[in-house]
Design an enzyme around this catalytic site. Structure first.
Site, mmCIF file in Angstrom:
data_model
loop_
_atom_site.group_PDB
_atom_site.id
_atom_site.type_symbol
_atom_site.label_atom_id
_atom_site.label_comp_id
_atom_site.label_asym_id
_atom_site.label_seq_id
_atom_site.Cartn_x
_atom_site.Cartn_y
_atom_site.Cartn_z
ATOM 1 N N GLU A 64 4.651 4.939 5.665
ATOM 2 C CA GLU A 64 4.924 4.404 7.000
ATOM 3 C C GLU A 64 6.396 4.049 7.175
ATOM 4 O OE1 GLU A 64 0.749 2.027 7.667
ATOM 5 O OE2 GLU A 64 2.201 1.169 6.296
ATOM 6 N N LYS A 77 11.921 -0.250 7.508
ATOM 7 C CA LYS A 77 11.384 -0.230 6.144
ATOM 8 C C LYS A 77 10.587 1.041 5.962
ATOM 9 C CE LYS A 77 7.841 -2.951 4.720
ATOM 10 N NZ LYS A 77 7.198 -4.203 4.285
ATOM 11 N N ASP A 235 -5.107 -3.339 6.565
ATOM 12 C CA ASP A 235 -3.845 -3.074 7.269
ATOM 13 C C ASP A 235 -3.645 -1.592 7.548
ATOM 14 O OD1 ASP A 235 -3.390 -2.214 4.696
ATOM 15 O OD2 ASP A 235 -1.448 -3.201 4.474
ATOM 16 N N LYS A 239 -9.636 0.672 7.084
ATOM 17 C CA LYS A 239 -9.510 -0.245 5.933
ATOM 18 C C LYS A 239 -9.548 -1.679 6.446
ATOM 19 C CE LYS A 239 -6.097 -0.998 2.223
ATOM 20 N NZ LYS A 239 -5.006 -1.800 2.770
ATOM 21 N N VAL A 301 -1.211 -7.608 9.395
ATOM 22 C CA VAL A 301 -0.997 -6.215 8.972
ATOM 23 C C VAL A 301 0.441 -5.994 8.482
ATOM 24 C CG1 VAL A 301 -2.831 -5.198 10.395
ATOM 25 C CG2 VAL A 301 -0.553 -5.505 11.373
HETATM 26 P P1 NAD Z 1 -3.067 -4.190 -5.569
HETATM 27 O O1 NAD Z 1 -3.678 -2.855 -5.679
HETATM 28 O O2 NAD Z 1 -1.985 -4.579 -6.510
HETATM 29 O O3 NAD Z 1 -4.204 -5.325 -5.671
HETATM 30 C C1 NAD Z 1 -5.417 -5.249 -4.991
HETATM 31 C C2 NAD Z 1 -6.467 -5.961 -5.810
HETATM 32 O O4 NAD Z 1 -7.696 -5.993 -5.062
HETATM 33 C C3 NAD Z 1 -6.804 -5.248 -7.139
HETATM 34 O O5 NAD Z 1 -6.586 -6.144 -8.221
HETATM 35 C C4 NAD Z 1 -8.289 -4.866 -6.991
HETATM 36 O O6 NAD Z 1 -8.999 -4.929 -8.213
HETATM 37 C C5 NAD Z 1 -8.756 -5.920 -6.005
HETATM 38 N N1 NAD Z 1 -10.003 -5.594 -5.298
HETATM 39 C C6 NAD Z 1 -10.395 -4.416 -4.777
HETATM 40 N N2 NAD Z 1 -11.613 -4.547 -4.195
HETATM 41 C C7 NAD Z 1 -11.957 -5.853 -4.321
HETATM 42 C C8 NAD Z 1 -13.080 -6.611 -3.910
HETATM 43 N N3 NAD Z 1 -14.089 -6.057 -3.249
HETATM 44 N N4 NAD Z 1 -13.106 -7.936 -4.190
HETATM 45 C C9 NAD Z 1 -12.100 -8.522 -4.877
HETATM 46 N N5 NAD Z 1 -11.011 -7.844 -5.301
HETATM 47 C C10 NAD Z 1 -10.944 -6.524 -5.027
HETATM 48 O O7 NAD Z 1 -2.535 -4.306 -4.061
HETATM 49 P P2 NAD Z 1 -1.511 -5.361 -3.420
HETATM 50 O O8 NAD Z 1 -0.117 -4.863 -3.499
HETATM 51 O O9 NAD Z 1 -1.824 -6.732 -3.922
HETATM 52 O O10 NAD Z 1 -1.948 -5.238 -1.902
HETATM 53 C C11 NAD Z 1 -3.247 -5.589 -1.489
HETATM 54 C C12 NAD Z 1 -3.447 -5.130 -0.060
HETATM 55 O O11 NAD Z 1 -2.586 -5.866 0.801
HETATM 56 C C13 NAD Z 1 -3.119 -3.662 0.161
HETATM 57 O O12 NAD Z 1 -4.143 -3.088 0.915
HETATM 58 C C14 NAD Z 1 -1.853 -3.671 0.967
HETATM 59 O O13 NAD Z 1 -1.763 -2.578 1.841
HETATM 60 C C15 NAD Z 1 -1.976 -4.976 1.709
HETATM 61 N N6 NAD Z 1 -0.696 -5.552 2.097
HETATM 62 C C16 NAD Z 1 -0.604 -6.114 3.324
HETATM 63 C C17 NAD Z 1 0.568 -6.688 3.724
HETATM 64 C C18 NAD Z 1 0.650 -7.352 5.062
HETATM 65 O O14 NAD Z 1 1.747 -7.651 5.537
HETATM 66 N N7 NAD Z 1 -0.457 -7.639 5.696
HETATM 67 C C19 NAD Z 1 1.709 -6.660 2.897
HETATM 68 C C20 NAD Z 1 1.576 -6.109 1.619
HETATM 69 C C21 NAD Z 1 0.373 -5.543 1.219
#
Ligand code: NAD
Length: 347
Positions: A64, A77, A235, A239, A301
């Site tokens: 993105e 970004k 986000d 999803k 998001v």
């Molecule tokens: P990551 O892959 O490092 O961590 C995600 C964790 O979720 C993993 O440890 C996984 O085992 C766990 N998980 C998966 N399904 C699960 C469930 N049902 N119950 C409990 N735990 C579960 O990812 P990350 O970098 O920590 O990012 C997490 C999410 O946040 C991503 O989808 C990312 O796109 C989103 N994100 C959003 C923003 C925002 O501004 N809103 C910013 C950064 C990341």
């Protein structure tokens, strides 16, 4: 060979230098300072160009671009989201970003943004928490203990007075990693083996998981009155993390509705379902939490203005420090029209 002039050298913050900068300032301090910048920029929301981010979806994940401008500076970004990456030893989310001067169009900063995204996401979550979470909140459930999780926990400690975090992840190794990383950071850390256990006694529930599906990390019966939900992980189209019934019981707060309706939890709701924009809560023209029993939901998001705030923060923070390298990324012929001559002289 001619040397590039100073004005053509772009400060570049590598991952290494970003880590040095964070250590120099302190994680919680830096999150708090970025939050202050985001708060100031949300107060002047109307002076920004805004567009939902531009995604390139593939079966592997999403890439993105997130641009915005306030008329004086322009920022974007580049960020990816690849939930399958962790199983290959790679990060789900990586990013870099650029700031430019609108007057000349010249870049003024190029920086890693993987760490900076975690910091700015945590800063935004806790900033929003200040407006929406119950004022006496002491305990947060952190569901999803991946890359973002420690940043989220420390942000809520520094900015919302959280003293206990209850951790849950489907992968116990992730919970163990998060617990270990938070040791000695001034939080009581309680590893949990079910999401139900994690939310016990929590006034704030943060969901930050990464599966690309309509997941139900929280079901309706798990959410009691008065709770603030900080939903980070949903986000992207297709999803989400919360059962739709939770949304129907919550007052929903968003960054930029045009983007959140595409990517956030509210993709499960009708297009005209009412939501409140956080910038209006922050500038006092809309209400945040109004009573103790209200369920507030921040359907986060991640929006370009938060990255813009973080980029401007870094640009100021590195001034006069050694936490960057000047990057020769702009061609700078002595005669601006003699690009070809510059190339030939280099031969
Ligand atoms: P990551 O892959 O490092 O961590 C995600 C964790 O979720 C993993 O440890 C996984 O085992 C766990 N998980 C998966 N399904 C699960 C469930 N049902 N119950 C409990 N735990 C579960 O990812 P990350 O970098 O920590 O990012 C997490 C999410 O946040 C991503 O989808 C990312 O796109 C989103 N994100 C959003 C923003 C925002 O501004 N809103 C910013 C950064 C990341």
């Amino acid at each position: 060979m001619t040397q590039p002039s100073d004005k053509a050298l772009v400060p570049f913050v590598s991952v290494d230098n970003m880590m040095r900068l964070v250590h120099h300032i302190g994680v919680e301090q830096m999150i708090t300072q970025i939050a202050a910048q985001i708060e100031a920029d949300f107060k002047r929301w109307e002076s920004f160009d805004k567009t939902p981010r531009i995604p390139a979806h593939s079966p592997h994940g999403v890439i993105e671009l997130m641009p915005t401008s306030d008329g004086e500076a322009y920022g974007f970004k580049y960020v990816n989201g690849h939930p399958k990456n962790t199983s290959e030893g790679l990060q789900t989310v990586t990013a870099f970003g650029l700031l430019a001067d609108v007057y000349t169009g010249y870049p003024t900063l190029l920086t890693e943004m993987t760490l900076l995204t975690a910091l700015r996401t945590a800063a935004t979550s806790a900033l929003v928490g200040r407006y929406l979470a119950p004022t006496n909140a002491t305990t947060m459930a952190m569901i999803g203990n991946g890359a973002q999780s420690e940043f989220q926990c420390l942000a809520f400690k520094a900015m919302c007075g959280i003293s206990t975090v209850r951790l849950y992840d489907t992968d116990p190794n992730a919970t163990a990693k998060c617990s270990k990383n938070l040791r000695g950071k001034g939080l009581t850390v309680v590893p949990c083996t079910t999401p139900e256990e994690a939310i016990e006694g929590a006034q704030i529930v943060t969901t930050c998981t990464a599966d690309k599906k309509y997941a139900t990390i929280l079901t309706d019966n798990m959410v009691g009155p008065g709770v603030h939900i900080n939903a980070i992980g949903g986000d992207c189209p297709g999803k989400t993390e919360l059962h739709r019934d939770i949304l129907l019981r919550s007052d929903i707060f968003v960054e930029y509705p045009e983007q959140t309706r595409i990517e956030g939890e509210i993709q499960a709701l009708d297009e005209d379902h009412p939501v409140t924009e956080m910038w209006q809560v922050i500038n006092g023209t809309a209400k945040g939490r109004v009573d103790d029993r209200q369920i507030t939901l921040f359907d986060s998001v991640g929006f370009a203005i938060e990255d813009f705030s973080a980029l401007r923060y870094v640009k100021q923070a590195i001034e006069g420090t050694g936490f960057f390298e000047p990057l020769d990324m702009l061609a700078d012929p002595d005669d601006p029209r003699d690009l070809f001559g510059m190339l030939m002289r280099a031969g």
